[in-house]
Design a protein around this motif. Structure first.
Motif, PDB file in Angstrom:
ATOM      1  N   THR A 126       0.835  -1.199   0.000  1.00 23.65           N
ATOM      2  CA  THR A 126       0.000   0.000   0.000  1.00 23.65           C
ATOM      3  C   THR A 126       0.866   1.243   0.000  1.00 23.65           C
ATOM      4  OG1 THR A 126      -1.882   1.087   1.085  1.00 23.65           O
ATOM      5  CG2 THR A 126      -0.202   0.124   2.528  1.00 23.65           C
ATOM      6  N   GLU A 129      -0.942   7.125   1.730  1.00 21.47           N
ATOM      7  CA  GLU A 129      -1.700   8.324   1.385  1.00 21.47           C
ATOM      8  C   GLU A 129      -3.166   8.045   1.686  1.00 21.47           C
ATOM      9  OE1 GLU A 129      -2.439   7.647  -3.334  1.00 21.47           O
ATOM     10  OE2 GLU A 129      -0.595   8.674  -2.774  1.00 21.47           O
ATOM     11  N   MET A 130      -3.964   9.088   1.777  1.00 20.78           N
ATOM     12  CA  MET A 130      -5.354   8.986   2.233  1.00 20.78           C
ATOM     13  C   MET A 130      -6.170   7.954   1.447  1.00 20.78           C
ATOM     14  SD  MET A 130      -7.729  10.075   4.313  1.00 20.78           S
ATOM     15  CE  MET A 130      -7.414  11.709   4.881  1.00 20.78           C
ATOM     16  N   MET A 131      -6.170   8.015   0.136  1.00 20.27           N
ATOM     17  CA  MET A 131      -6.996   7.108  -0.667  1.00 20.27           C
ATOM     18  C   MET A 131      -6.520   5.661  -0.564  1.00 20.27           C
ATOM     19  SD  MET A 131      -9.368   9.045  -1.522  1.00 20.27           S
ATOM     20  CE  MET A 131     -10.315   7.964  -2.549  1.00 20.27           C
ATOM     21  N   SER A 132      -5.230   5.459  -0.464  1.00 17.50           N
ATOM     22  CA  SER A 132      -4.700   4.106  -0.329  1.00 17.50           C
ATOM     23  C   SER A 132      -5.069   3.506   1.021  1.00 17.50           C
ATOM     24  CB  SER A 132      -3.177   4.103  -0.502  1.00 17.50           C
ATOM     25  OG  SER A 132      -2.844   4.456  -1.818  1.00 17.50           O
ATOM     26  N   VAL A 133      -5.039   4.322   2.063  1.00 19.22           N
ATOM     27  CA  VAL A 133      -5.420   3.836   3.386  1.00 19.22           C
ATOM     28  C   VAL A 133      -6.904   3.477   3.397  1.00 19.22           C
ATOM     29  CG1 VAL A 133      -5.647   4.484   5.824  1.00 19.22           C
ATOM     30  CG2 VAL A 133      -3.554   5.037   4.568  1.00 19.22           C
ATOM     31  N   LYS A 134      -7.735   4.268   2.739  1.00 13.52           N
ATOM     32  CA  LYS A 134      -9.161   3.954   2.626  1.00 13.52           C
ATOM     33  C   LYS A 134      -9.346   2.642   1.869  1.00 13.52           C
ATOM     34  CE  LYS A 134     -13.510   5.099   3.041  1.00 13.52           C
ATOM     35  NZ  LYS A 134     -14.156   4.922   4.330  1.00 13.52           N
ATOM     36  N   GLY A 135      -8.610   2.453   0.780  1.00 13.80           N
ATOM     37  CA  GLY A 135      -8.661   1.202   0.029  1.00 13.80           C
ATOM     38  C   GLY A 135      -8.210   0.025   0.865  1.00 13.80           C
ATOM     39  N   GLN A 137      -8.590  -0.266   4.092  1.00 19.32           N
ATOM     40  CA  GLN A 137      -9.708  -0.584   4.985  1.00 19.32           C
ATOM     41  C   GLN A 137     -10.743  -1.458   4.274  1.00 19.32           C
ATOM     42  OE1 GLN A 137     -10.799   3.449   5.944  1.00 19.32           O
ATOM     43  NE2 GLN A 137      -9.742   3.367   7.922  1.00 19.32           N
ATOM     44  N   LEU A 138     -11.060  -1.125   3.031  1.00 21.36           N
ATOM     45  CA  LEU A 138     -12.026  -1.917   2.266  1.00 21.36           C
ATOM     46  C   LEU A 138     -11.491  -3.318   1.992  1.00 21.36           C
ATOM     47  CD1 LEU A 138     -13.234   0.791  -0.276  1.00 21.36           C
ATOM     48  CD2 LEU A 138     -14.511  -0.142   1.676  1.00 21.36           C
ATOM     49  N   GLU A 141     -11.855  -5.499   4.997  1.00 20.61           N
ATOM     50  CA  GLU A 141     -13.248  -5.958   5.104  1.00 20.61           C
ATOM     51  C   GLU A 141     -13.500  -7.151   4.182  1.00 20.61           C
ATOM     52  OE1 GLU A 141     -15.935  -2.699   4.429  1.00 20.61           O
ATOM     53  OE2 GLU A 141     -14.987  -1.486   6.004  1.00 20.61           O
TER      54      GLU A 141
END
Length: 172
Positions: A126, A129-135, A137-138, A141
């Motif tokens: 990963t 950066e913000m979008m990668s960290v959000k990805g 998390q998904l 899941e």
């Protein structure tokens, strides 16, 4: 992965990315291959996966892939066992290898789901950066879902930060 070969461990690398970057990096042109891991996954149940495995000059064996696998979401969904096709294919050769490493693409498509259903461990590359960290998390899941629904042995081995800029240690 080459380090595992230096330890004289039998290693199979499986390219699950339709772009075939792993296949390219191990010296094979994905566009000229007659058979790929996707052919084994989408083929008949008695398809011999040994037909797609290639030797590489780096040492590990390779189950290559190419752009034909971009049809996986559409074609595999027609099969009742679409999520476990890779696990079934790898079961044929699992006994021949000490390690089988699966290189999935960056999207959560049917090839990645197959990887989650077939794997014992997940190592997640990963960017920090913000979008990668959000990805990330998904993805965690989806890993939890795969563990609960089809693969109770699946574990997260960790995450690896990629494309990290080195900080300047000499700044005051």
């Amino acid at each position: 992965d080459v380090s595992l070969v230096r330890l004289e461990l039998a290693l199979l690398l499986v390219d699950l990315d339709p772009q075939g970057h792993l296949t390219w990096s191990l010296g094979h042109n994905p566009d000229t291959l007659p058979l790929t891991i996707y052919d084994a996954m989408s083929g008949e149940r008695d398809f011999d996966v040994a037909r797609v495995i290639l030797k590489t000059s780096a040492g590990p064996d390779l189950a290559p892939n190419n752009i034909a696998a971009s049809n996986a979401d559409r074609e595999l969904s027609n099969k009742p066992t679409w999520g476990t096709r890779l696990a079934g294919v790898l079961r044929q050769v699992r006994h021949q290898y000490d390690y089988i490493l699966l290189d999935a693409g960056p999207s959560l498509n049917s090839l990645t789901v197959n990887a989650l259903y077939a794997a014992d461990f997940v190592l997640i590359p990963t960017q920090l950066e913000m979008m990668s960290v959000k990805g990330l998390q998904l993805l965690v899941e989806r890993i939890d879902e795969a563990r609960a629904e089809a693969n109770p042995r699946l574990q997260i081995a960790g995450a690896v930060a990629m494309m990290v800029q080195q900080a300047n240690a000499s700044r005051a």
